[in-house]
Motif scaffolding. Structure first.
Motif, PDB file in Angstrom:
ATOM      1  N   ARG A  40       9.856  50.504 104.602  1.00  0.00           N
ATOM      2  CA  ARG A  40      11.289  50.288 104.451  1.00  0.00           C
ATOM      3  C   ARG A  40      11.908  51.415 103.631  1.00  0.00           C
ATOM      4  N   SER A  41      11.229  51.811 102.566  1.00  0.00           N
ATOM      5  CA  SER A  41      11.757  52.914 101.752  1.00  0.00           C
ATOM      6  C   SER A  41      11.608  54.246 102.475  1.00  0.00           C
ATOM      7  N   ARG A  43      12.041  54.731 105.667  1.00  0.00           N
ATOM      8  CA  ARG A  43      13.118  54.840 106.662  1.00  0.00           C
ATOM      9  C   ARG A  43      14.393  55.394 106.065  1.00  0.00           C
ATOM     10  N   LYS A  44      14.532  55.303 104.754  1.00  0.00           N
ATOM     11  CA  LYS A  44      15.719  55.831 104.090  1.00  0.00           C
ATOM     12  C   LYS A  44      15.685  57.354 104.012  1.00  0.00           C
TER      13      LYS A  44
END
Length: 113
Positions: A40-41, A43-44
């Motif tokens: 998730r991090s 993808r940033k």
């Protein structure tokens, strides 16, 4: 993850090696949550290379952690415990890979808002 939880009663009722199942299932679930948080991090990040590198690193890290858990269970418990841990890891990874291959392309084709 649901597969691991749903299969637990059958392993208990069939008298399967519980140590191998519990350790492999626990390691799989914990590593899945950690991997999801890291991905998730990732993808940033604006860099596609960084995203691919982080995703690959997470996948390899999970494989190593599962392999070490299987080895430890096989050495600490009975031989059947190690086999159960290995089989659970194989099935869980196969289902995870298949669902990822099905779901990820549809995520990429969604229009961004």
């Amino acid at each position: 993850m649901a597969l691991i939880v749903l299969a637990a009663p059958f392993v208990v009722l069939m008298g399967g090696p519980l140590l191998g199942y519990a350790v492999a299932g626990g390691v799989w679930i914990v590593s899945r949550f950690v991997a999801a948080a890291i991905e998730r991090s990732a993808r940033k990040s604006r860099s596609p290379k960084a995203q691919v590198g982080i995703s690959f690193g997470v996948l390899m890290g999970r494989a190593w952690v599962m392999g070490i858990a299987i080895l430890v269970v096989g050495l600490a418990g009975e031989r059947e415990d190690g086999l159960m841990a290995a089989l659970l890891a194989l099935v869980a990874f196969s289902v995870y890979l298949a669902t990822t291959l099905i779901i990820r392309p549809t995520e990429r084709n969604k229009p961004s808002s």
